[in-house]
Design a protein around this motif. Structure first.
Motif, mmCIF file in Angstrom:
data_model
loop_
_atom_site.group_PDB
_atom_site.id
_atom_site.type_symbol
_atom_site.label_atom_id
_atom_site.label_comp_id
_atom_site.label_asym_id
_atom_site.label_seq_id
_atom_site.Cartn_x
_atom_site.Cartn_y
_atom_site.Cartn_z
ATOM 1 N N VAL A 130 126.760 -55.170 140.461
ATOM 2 C CA VAL A 130 126.553 -56.595 140.754
ATOM 3 C C VAL A 130 126.850 -56.874 142.224
ATOM 4 C CG1 VAL A 130 127.375 -58.928 140.262
ATOM 5 C CG2 VAL A 130 127.026 -57.308 138.390
ATOM 6 N N LEU A 131 127.955 -56.323 142.728
ATOM 7 C CA LEU A 131 128.305 -56.517 144.131
ATOM 8 C C LEU A 131 127.253 -55.909 145.058
ATOM 9 C CD1 LEU A 131 132.145 -55.788 143.978
ATOM 10 C CD2 LEU A 131 131.017 -58.018 144.124
ATOM 11 N N LEU A 132 126.715 -54.758 144.669
ATOM 12 C CA LEU A 132 125.666 -54.128 145.475
ATOM 13 C C LEU A 132 124.402 -54.983 145.495
ATOM 14 C CD1 LEU A 132 126.148 -50.426 144.347
ATOM 15 C CD2 LEU A 132 126.471 -51.297 146.669
ATOM 16 N N ALA A 133 124.087 -55.616 144.364
ATOM 17 C CA ALA A 133 122.918 -56.509 144.329
ATOM 18 C C ALA A 133 123.118 -57.682 145.280
ATOM 19 C CB ALA A 133 122.689 -56.998 142.900
ATOM 20 N N VAL A 134 124.331 -58.209 145.327
ATOM 21 C CA VAL A 134 124.631 -59.289 146.276
ATOM 22 C C VAL A 134 124.490 -58.774 147.711
ATOM 23 C CG1 VAL A 134 126.434 -60.842 147.112
ATOM 24 C CG2 VAL A 134 126.140 -60.472 144.660
ATOM 25 N N ALA A 135 124.963 -57.545 147.946
ATOM 26 C CA ALA A 135 124.852 -56.960 149.281
ATOM 27 C C ALA A 135 123.402 -56.809 149.717
ATOM 28 C CB ALA A 135 125.555 -55.609 149.311
ATOM 29 N N VAL A 136 122.523 -56.473 148.781
ATOM 30 C CA VAL A 136 121.097 -56.366 149.098
ATOM 31 C C VAL A 136 120.570 -57.698 149.616
ATOM 32 C CG1 VAL A 136 118.797 -56.082 148.103
ATOM 33 C CG2 VAL A 136 120.604 -54.456 147.537
ATOM 34 N N LEU A 137 120.956 -58.781 148.956
ATOM 35 C CA LEU A 137 120.504 -60.113 149.382
ATOM 36 C C LEU A 137 121.055 -60.454 150.769
ATOM 37 C CD1 LEU A 137 120.959 -62.083 146.026
ATOM 38 C CD2 LEU A 137 118.849 -61.127 146.983
ATOM 39 N N VAL A 138 122.315 -60.095 151.017
ATOM 40 C CA VAL A 138 122.923 -60.395 152.314
ATOM 41 C C VAL A 138 122.241 -59.604 153.424
ATOM 42 C CG1 VAL A 138 125.036 -60.192 153.679
ATOM 43 C CG2 VAL A 138 125.146 -61.026 151.318
ATOM 44 N N VAL A 139 122.029 -58.316 153.186
ATOM 45 C CA VAL A 139 121.399 -57.477 154.208
ATOM 46 C C VAL A 139 119.969 -57.933 154.480
ATOM 47 C CG1 VAL A 139 120.563 -55.143 154.708
ATOM 48 C CG2 VAL A 139 122.860 -55.480 153.766
ATOM 49 N N ALA A 140 119.262 -58.333 153.426
ATOM 50 C CA ALA A 140 117.875 -58.765 153.599
ATOM 51 C C ALA A 140 117.771 -59.987 154.510
ATOM 52 C CB ALA A 140 117.249 -59.063 152.240
ATOM 53 N N ARG A 141 118.801 -60.817 154.511
ATOM 54 C CA ARG A 141 118.787 -62.039 155.327
ATOM 55 C C ARG A 141 119.598 -61.900 156.614
ATOM 56 N NH1 ARG A 141 117.166 -66.643 152.858
ATOM 57 N NH2 ARG A 141 118.579 -67.895 154.147
ATOM 58 N N MET A 142 120.093 -60.709 156.890
ATOM 59 C CA MET A 142 120.962 -60.497 158.046
ATOM 60 C C MET A 142 120.188 -60.673 159.350
ATOM 61 S SD MET A 142 123.495 -57.227 158.525
ATOM 62 C CE MET A 142 122.098 -56.098 158.360
ATOM 63 N N PRO A 143 120.708 -61.482 160.285
ATOM 64 C CA PRO A 143 119.977 -61.769 161.529
ATOM 65 C C PRO A 143 120.165 -60.681 162.583
ATOM 66 C CG PRO A 143 122.009 -63.031 161.489
ATOM 67 C CD PRO A 143 121.945 -62.279 160.184
ATOM 68 N N VAL A 144 119.509 -59.546 162.408
ATOM 69 C CA VAL A 144 119.577 -58.481 163.396
ATOM 70 C C VAL A 144 118.220 -58.320 164.069
ATOM 71 C CG1 VAL A 144 121.439 -57.190 162.305
ATOM 72 C CG2 VAL A 144 119.099 -56.783 161.580
ATOM 73 N N ARG A 145 118.254 -57.999 165.366
ATOM 74 C CA ARG A 145 117.031 -57.855 166.126
ATOM 75 C C ARG A 145 116.393 -56.492 165.900
ATOM 76 N NH1 ARG A 145 118.803 -60.247 172.080
ATOM 77 N NH2 ARG A 145 119.334 -62.364 171.393
ATOM 78 N N ARG A 146 115.113 -56.425 166.174
ATOM 79 C CA ARG A 146 114.427 -55.140 166.147
ATOM 80 C C ARG A 146 114.993 -54.248 167.257
ATOM 81 N NH1 ARG A 146 111.722 -53.150 162.187
ATOM 82 N NH2 ARG A 146 110.379 -52.026 163.651
ATOM 83 N N PRO A 147 115.071 -52.943 167.033
ATOM 84 C CA PRO A 147 115.624 -52.053 168.060
ATOM 85 C C PRO A 147 114.694 -51.926 169.252
ATOM 86 C CG PRO A 147 114.706 -50.796 166.237
ATOM 87 C CD PRO A 147 114.662 -52.240 165.819
ATOM 88 N N VAL A 148 115.249 -51.419 170.355
ATOM 89 C CA VAL A 148 114.441 -51.130 171.534
ATOM 90 C C VAL A 148 113.502 -49.978 171.214
ATOM 91 C CG1 VAL A 148 116.247 -51.926 173.089
ATOM 92 C CG2 VAL A 148 116.197 -49.529 172.385
#
Length: 353
Positions: A130-148
């Motif tokens: 269950v915690l991993l499923a929540v982590a998937v949602l958090v990572v999917a919405r995480m505001p990280v930029r595309r790499p160089v």
């Protein structure tokens, strides 16, 4: 959770986790720096959920080995790409601060897992899923930029750091490696030591010891966060050294208080070594190589963390747990002392906050 086996078998099962983790580190850091954090983290979380499913249905050692391999692969991605993602989200002005929550989250989670496993049994894997499923949602919405644009070089390789950062990496590994090896020993053979000293096989007792060990690791990091990096690393080396002395005394005197003290000191040693190492890398490695640098730090730590406890486990089968733990403690004490000397001989620039 243990399904039969000797002390050597128990440490081999634990080492399979290390093997999966090290294999992941050869790939995940470089790939994360080149294609982004999310493409590495999301599959890793999925693999961790698969491991949970295998653990729930496991009835043989082979199943535990597969689940541990999957867990190791997932953790390898998280400690490289995940920790770099925390730094990315924190922004350029808070790179040192970012090392603290990333490191604390890792050690606190490592302690909470064994405690919940001791209380819930196989139910812990349902909660983890269950915690991993929540982590998937958090990572999917995480505001990280595309790499160089990706750098040249092999995609699968022993991770490293840019030219000029090797000294910082060496100092981090010198303290982090003995610390995490000490806590790995407690995780793999701590239950056997407790069962011999307390005449109990209760998983709650073993889980509680692991929890307080990593809770100490978390608290130690919070306590020293404002100190300069060299002081943090030296404190980590001293803590691991004293902890291994306490471990040797505990098994020879059959003392539970000394064993708990050894676990607490080992946790503090790992926590401070990890925080100091991550802080050094965050301060000197550009974002385009940070996940790979994190992977390099963890490779340097997990190689002895996998090899030495396994060796101690088989030595314990052949010569007795007291002998195995004593030899392990002496070897690791020497390595921790060497780590402290490496830090003392390191560049003075690590004194900067």
């Amino acid at each position: 959770m243990v399904i039969g086996g000797s002390k050597g078998t128990l440490t081999v099962i634990f080492a399979c986790y290390i093997v999966g983790l090290l294999g992941s580190l050869l790939v995940s850091g470089v790939v994360s720096d080149r294609v982004g954090r999310k493409p590495v983290l999301l599959p890793a979380l999925g693999l961790a959920m698969a491991a949970c499913a295998i653990f729930v249905s496991a009835s043989a050692v082979a199943a535990l080995i597969v689940a541990r391999l999957f867990s190791g692969i997932a953790v390898g991605a998280v400690v490289s790409a995940g920790m770099a993602a925390v730094t990315d989200v924190a922004g350029p002005g808070r790179r040192r601060l970012a090392a603290l929550p990333a490191s604390c989250a890792m050690v606190f989670g490592a302690g909470l897992g064994p405690l919940l496993a001791g209380v819930l049994g196989k139910g812990v894997f349902v909660l983890e899923a269950v915690l991993l499923a929540v982590a998937v949602l958090v990572v999917a919405r995480m505001p990280v930029r595309r790499p160089v644009p990706p750098a040249k070089g092999a995609w699968v390789r022993i991770p490293g750091v840019p030219r000029g950062s090797g000294g910082q990496l060496l100092m981090g590994i010198a303290v982090f490696a003995p610390g995490i090896t000490a806590t790995s020993f407690v995780l793999s053979l701590g239950p056997s030591l407790l069962s011999g000293l307390l005449d109990t096989t209760s998983p709650v007792a073993a889980g509680a010891m692991a929890f307080v060990m990593f809770l100490t690791a978390t608290g130690a990091q919070l306590a020293v966060q404002r100190l300069d990096r060299r002081t943090i690393l030296l404190a980590g080396a001293v803590s691991t050294t004293i902890g291994m002395g306490a471990l040797t005394a505990a098994v020879r005197a059959s003392s539970v208080p000394l064993l708990v003290a050894a676990a607490l000191l080992a946790g503090a040693g790992q926590g401070m070594g990890q925080l100091g190492g991550l802080s050094l890398l965050n301060s000197g490695v550009p974002a385009s190589r940070l996940a790979e640098a994190n992977a390099a730090l963890n490779v340097g730590g997990y190689v002895p963390a996998g090899a030495l406890p396994v060796t101690a486990g088989y030595l314990s089968d052949a010569a007795g747990l007291t002998t195995g733990a004593t030899v392990f403690g002496a070897v690791l004490m020497a390595l921790a002392l060497v780590g402290g000397l490496v830090v003392l001989a390191g560049p003075a620039s690590v004194r900067r906050k």
